[in-house]
Design an enzyme around this catalytic site. Structure first.
Site, PDB file in Angstrom:
ATOM      1  N   HIS A 183      -9.005   1.167 -10.440  1.00  0.00           N
ATOM      2  CA  HIS A 183      -8.697   2.092  -9.351  1.00  0.00           C
ATOM      3  C   HIS A 183      -7.237   2.519  -9.372  1.00  0.00           C
ATOM      4  O   HIS A 183      -6.914   3.689  -9.360  1.00  0.00           O
ATOM      5  CB  HIS A 183      -9.048   1.445  -8.011  1.00  0.00           C
ATOM      6  N   PHE A 184      -6.326   1.534  -9.411  1.00  0.00           N
ATOM      7  CA  PHE A 184      -4.940   1.977  -9.267  1.00  0.00           C
ATOM      8  C   PHE A 184      -4.361   2.527 -10.565  1.00  0.00           C
ATOM      9  O   PHE A 184      -3.422   3.307 -10.533  1.00  0.00           O
ATOM     10  CB  PHE A 184      -4.050   0.923  -8.594  1.00  0.00           C
ATOM     11  N   HIS A 185      -4.969   2.165 -11.697  1.00  0.00           N
ATOM     12  CA  HIS A 185      -4.527   2.840 -12.921  1.00  0.00           C
ATOM     13  C   HIS A 185      -4.959   4.297 -12.909  1.00  0.00           C
ATOM     14  O   HIS A 185      -4.238   5.169 -13.396  1.00  0.00           O
ATOM     15  CB  HIS A 185      -5.057   2.123 -14.161  1.00  0.00           C
ATOM     16  N   HIS A 208       0.810  -1.208   0.000  1.00  0.00           N
ATOM     17  CA  HIS A 208       0.000   0.000   0.000  1.00  0.00           C
ATOM     18  C   HIS A 208       0.843   1.258   0.000  1.00  0.00           C
ATOM     19  O   HIS A 208       0.621   2.163  -0.783  1.00  0.00           O
ATOM     20  CB  HIS A 208      -1.036   0.056   1.116  1.00  0.00           C
ATOM     21  N   TYR A 211       2.078   5.559  -2.062  1.00  0.00           N
ATOM     22  CA  TYR A 211       2.393   6.900  -1.568  1.00  0.00           C
ATOM     23  C   TYR A 211       3.805   7.296  -1.960  1.00  0.00           C
ATOM     24  O   TYR A 211       4.096   8.476  -2.132  1.00  0.00           O
ATOM     25  CB  TYR A 211       2.146   6.975  -0.058  1.00  0.00           C
ATOM     26  N   ARG A 222      -9.743  -9.983 -12.527  1.00  0.00           N
ATOM     27  CA  ARG A 222      -8.626  -9.319 -13.195  1.00  0.00           C
ATOM     28  C   ARG A 222      -7.559 -10.336 -13.594  1.00  0.00           C
ATOM     29  O   ARG A 222      -7.575 -11.481 -13.171  1.00  0.00           O
ATOM     30  CB  ARG A 222      -8.024  -8.254 -12.279  1.00  0.00           C
ATOM     31  N   ARG A 223      -6.639  -9.867 -14.410  1.00  0.00           N
ATOM     32  CA  ARG A 223      -5.441 -10.642 -14.759  1.00  0.00           C
ATOM     33  C   ARG A 223      -5.754 -11.988 -15.389  1.00  0.00           C
ATOM     34  O   ARG A 223      -5.127 -12.991 -15.082  1.00  0.00           O
ATOM     35  CB  ARG A 223      -4.585 -10.874 -13.525  1.00  0.00           C
TER      36      ARG A 223
END
Lengths: 263, 541, 187
Positions: B366-368, B215, B219, B429-430
């Site tokens: 989300h993370f893209h 996680h 950041y 996913r994946r």
């Protein structure tokens, strides 16, 4: 200002930051470890300590539920990758002696139309597991059953060592080389058929999956049909029956002849 | 002035080169699993590509950006040459060697385990060793950043550390600590198995270690973007930074709470207790705080710029902002994507909502949106802003830059919104292949097709980015002038010692880590019977 | 506010506005966290309460995940327990048969690598980690068919790992339990 000390109770930044962090962490711990387990109505705890331990993740073994009716015997072999990987010379030698009685059926000479599998160069773990299952009566075959019954644990390990040590003779029955059929490379995902290649070589290899290249097509087809009808059920947790029962007869033919024709 | 131009440029060029290659892989992956193309027929190629794309985008690209930008900040903010240039080059070399070492087995199909490793799947040891080298190279940077700050502070007792450097070192320290989780997983668990010393591994424990890194690494990716928000954007759009101390508090909050929250990636894992899941969930909520503070401060800074440019009334300042300035566009797009991505993040954060989208295509979306969108668009902005100072040549293609940023923004929205949607439908996913002819999957075909076109836009935008940089490299020499960071509207003359250093915050960071991770790790370490046989990928047994 | 304001007074105003915004931010976060906690308690969607372990290499030999014990079992209290094993690259049983309007607990584990357990159109979504048992409570409102893909990369055949869930009328399910101890819908 450079003389201002940080780690002292008279520094407001220090006390506030420490207080907020510790307070927040303590509140979160209280909520997660004490209040929440009790807020779940369907859980029974033997006391507060039990509740805290379970929320913290202290583990216990899964309860054993004794199956009441055993429908059919299944394999009792523990398969792991890298098992039986480094056989000793003595083991291979003893295996070779034992294998004299196997050679009638399992030599590579008449493999093209043989109903017997070709074993030279097969993975040791595979040979060991099948012998074990024949002996335990989990895989049923009129010829192999009596042979396997006479084998000791060490005999099976030695036979496995010997056959995996034998070099694979290049197949002398190359077919037309039609290329890889879809069932081998892609499978049929929504029918829960992964690619054959993802376990049996060509893309990847899974522990316990036999090498199929150059295998007798008759044998491959018979076995796929046996898995599909559940006549053969020594695959651990149905891993092969799941696949075979959803293959079409045409796909079974394609897969069998593809692997048979591979060198 | 920059005296380490070549060092910074080397980092940036390598970063963007590998980014460009991984971008192509990403677009290819979207295409081949969409209904647009007949199936490639070998799923292994797909997983190989996903491993390469993830490893480059997750580890190599952002690490190089953070390192290069960090070296530049150190020189520009402290106004002195970098101490330890030779070490910096060593770090760069380690990243290069590590990246190559990791990518060779991946491209040969010997390590298709995805960048998240997923033990007990085990690939070639060279893949893991390569990652370790990349991390070790970045740790040299971590040490150099602290060293440079230390020497500057010794020479300037009591002076406020320039905000850019304060944030930069906070980011480096966060990375130094958060990388420890994956390092423990690699060194103690995976490598001994990959090298053949052991044959079993505790997959549950490995997932806990990885969550320690997984996680907060976001950041770490985010830090350069936030540094740009605070210290580049207000100046670039002709305004001032609204508040210096709020900025420091935001970076400190990231340092303290970004890391001990990773178990929210393991909400549905059976090896972690429910209590710790709750604790991590609660702290995850807290990490939204620095972002909310940042949104306020940067919007206020933009308002200052708008009013300085003559904007009047409650919203007139928005119209007065320099919308033709690429930096203005970049920060706006970044905020919009951060807003959507952050809203999605709040959903992932709560156990109950997470259950409906966990590990679906939603998460990929989300993370893209956060990383590929909000963060990477700021990497572009950073490059545009620094390039003239690095090359001594002006970037003059403002129109191209605007087009590039617009395409990236639109492309990322078109790519990720459909992913969110199909994630809600339950699309895992994946996967190398989806049979859209199946009636149950048919509703996913159209959104997936749309997202592929988003991917095309991203590739075009990526190509334009290189055109801008290369045109800049070919432009005539032009003096870029003195580089300066944003000035706060009330520049600090002195700051409390707590906001001028990290000791207190590092203590809290490590303390919270021990509280939140200590017991779950200790308890899994103590479990005797949960090590499972490794499953080797790509190699014959 | 203009820049010509008295510098010190401006700084004080700025700090006050900031503080207010920080309060609003904290309030937003507290509200969201509170909502999550409330929903968790009142809709009983909480993480698994206990960590349970099981040796993946011997799942098929002893314990609750042996082949003859997989599938749906009617419990004495009227609830149904469904046991399944995930392995490269299938779930066993390949088709899960469950009754509607009945409390159901899925219990599953992995025989090799990490797999995912997701039933489309429901909130059933968990990880299967080898060495551990996952348990998920659920209740299906109405009969229907669902797809159940593995949602975690588990190797080269991952894309082929799809199972099915068939929810049938409760009475029909109960009628079948008299003939079979463990129910599945594998053809």
């Amino acid at each position: 200002m450079s003389s201002e000390r940080l780690f002292t109770l008279s520094n407001r930044w220090f006390t506030t930051a420490l207080g907020l962090t510790a307070g927040f962490a303590a509140a979160a711990a209280l909520g997660g470890l004490v209040l929440l387990p009790y807020a779940q109505p369907n859980l029974k705890f033997s006391g507060i300590w039990d509740a805290i331990c379970s929320a913290a993740g202290v583990s216990r073994e899964a309860a054993t539920v004794a199956p009441s009716a055993v429908e059919a015997k299944t394999s009792a072999v523990v398969m792991t990758s890298r098992m039986l990987n480094h056989p000793s010379a003595a083991s291979i030698g003893h295996g070779g002696t034992l294998a004299l009685q196997c050679a009638i059926c399992h030599s590579g000479d008449n493999v093209t139309r043989s109903e017997f599998p070709y074993l030279a160069g097969q993975y040791a773990a595979v040979i060991y597991k099948e012998l074990h299952d024949f002996k335990a009566g989990v895989r049923v075959n009129a010829i192999m059953g009596p042979f396997a019954a006479a084998l000791t644990e060490q005999d099976m390990i030695d036979l496995a060592a010997y056959y995996s040590y034998l070099p694979r003779v290049p197949a002398y029955h190359p077919g037309p080389g039609a290329g890889e059929p879809a069932i081998v490379l892609s499978g049929a995902p929504l029918r829960n058929i992964p690619p054959c290649a993802s376990c049996h070589g060509a893309a990847d290899n899974k522990a316990g999956s036999p090498r199929l290249e150059g295998q007798s097509p008759v044998y491959l087809k018979t076995q796929l049909q046996a898995f599909a009808s559940a006549a053969r059920r020594n695959d651990i947790s149905e891993q092969m029956r799941n696949i075979a029962r959803r293959m079409t007869p045409a796909e079974i033919d394609q897969a069998a002849s593809f692997y048979a024709e591979r060198p | 002035m920059l005296s380490s131009k070549r060092l910074v440029l080397a980092h940036f060029w390598l970063a963007f080169t590998v980014f460009g290659l991984a971008l192509l892989l990403g677009a290819w992956q979207m295409l081949v699993r969409s209904p647009l193309l007949a199936w490639i027929s070998n799923p292994e190629w797909y997983y190989r590509s996903v491993t390469a794309h993830g490893t480059v985008m997750g580890y190599v690209f952002p690490t190089l950006i953070a390192m290069g930008f960090g070296y530049a900040i150190s020189e520009l903010a402290l106004e002195r040459p970098l101490i330890g240039q030779r070490w910096a080059w060593t770090g760069f070399g380690l990243v290069v060697v590590g990246a190559v070492m990791a990518m060779v087995p991946v491209s040969m199909g010997l390590a298709s385990v995805l960048y998240t490793f997923y033990p007990p799947l085990i690939g070639s040891p060279f893949y893991y060793l390569g990652i370790v080298l990349v991390v070790v190279g970045s740790w040299i940077w971590v040490a150099l950043m602290s060293l440079n700050l230390y020497v500057w502070k010794r020479d300037n007792p009591g002076k406020p550390v320039p905000l850019a450097m304060f944030a930069n070192v906070a980011g480096s320290l966060l990375w130094g600590w958060t990388a420890v989780g994956a390092a423990l997983e690699l060194l103690l668990q995976i490598l001994p198995v990959a090298l053949g010393f052991r044959t079993t591994i505790d997959a549950g424990l490995a997932r806990v270690f990885f969550s320690w890194t997984l996680h907060a690494i976001v950041y770490f990716w985010l830090m350069p973007a936030y540094i740009a928000y605070y210290t580049i954007i207000p100046r670039a759009i002709g305004g001032k930074l609204y508040s210096d101390s709020m900025a420091r508090i935001s970076f400190i909050l990231f340092l303290v709470v970004a890391m001990p929250i990773g178990i929210h990636h393991l909400f549905t894992d059976p090896q972690v207790g429910a209590g710790f899941k709750f604790m991590h969930s609660a702290l995850t909520a807290l990490v939204a705080l620095p972002t909310l503070l940042t949104v306020f401060t940067i919007c206020a800074s933009a308002e200052i710029a708008g009013r300085l440019r003559g904007g009047k009334g409650p919203f007139g300042w928005v119209a007065a902002l320099p919308w033709r300035n690429p930096m203005m566009l970049a920060v706006t797009f970044s905020f919009v994507m951060l807003g959507f991505g952050g809203a999605g993040g709040l959903i992932n954060m709560s156990f109950q909502l997470d259950a409906s989208i966990h590990n679906t295509q939603w998460v990929t979306g989300h993370f893209h949106l956060i990383f590929g969108g909000a963060i990477v668009i700021m990497y572009f902005a950073i490059a545009y802003d620094l390039w003239p100072h690095l090359t001594g040549r002006a970037l003059t293609s403002l129109g191209l830059m605007r087009a590039q940023l617009w395409l990236w923004f639109v492309g990322m929205i078109v790519t990720t919104f459909p992913w969110h949607y199909v994630g809600i439908l339950g699309m895992p996913r994946r996967m190398a292949f989806y049979d859209f002819t199946n009636t149950a999957l048919a509703p996913e075909a159209l959104p997936v097709t749309i997202s592929v076109f988003g991917g095309f836009l991203l590739v075009i935008s990526g190509a334009l980015f290189f055109v801008v940089l290369i045109k800049g490299q070919l432009a005539p020499k032009a003096e870029a002038g003195v580089y300066r960071f944003s000035i706060a509207i009330h520049p600090p003359t002195s700051v409390p010692v707590a906001l001028n250093g990290y000791s207190l915050w590092l203590v809290l960071m490590i303390g919270l880590t021990v509280v939140n991770y200590g017991f779950p790790i200790a308890q899994l370490l103590a479990l005797k019977n949960t090590s499972v046989p490794a499953v080797y990928v790509g190699a014959q047994p | 506010m203009t820049l010509q304001d008295n510098h010190a007074a401006g700084a004080v105003v700025a700090a006050r506005v900031e503080r207010k915004w920080a309060m609003v931010s904290v309030a937003v976060i507290v509200l969201l966290a509170g909502m999550a906690a409330f929903a968790g308690i009142h809709q009983a969607t909480m993480p698994q309460a206990r960590v349970e372990t099981a040796d993946p290499t011997t799942l098929h030999i002893a314990g609750e995940f042996v082949e003859s014990n997989l599938g749906s079992a009617l419990e004495p209290d009227g609830s149904v327990t469904v046991r399944a094993v995930a392995q490269q690259y299938s779930f066993t049983p390949q088709c899960l048969l469950v009754p509607a309007e009945t409390p159901i607990t899925f219990r599953a584990s992995s025989a090799d690598v990490v797999h995912g357990f997701l039933i489309q159109g429901t909130n059933i979504n968990t990880m299967l980690v080898p060495g551990y048992v996952s348990a998920i409570p659920i209740r299906f409102d109405k009969p229907g068919d669902h797809l159940m893909p593995c949602h975690e990369f588990c190797g080269i055949g991952h894309e082929g790992m799809w199972a099915n869930v068939k929810v049938i009328d409760k009475a029909a399910f109960l009628a079948m339990t008299s003939a079979h101890r463990r129910l599945t819908c594998v053809e």
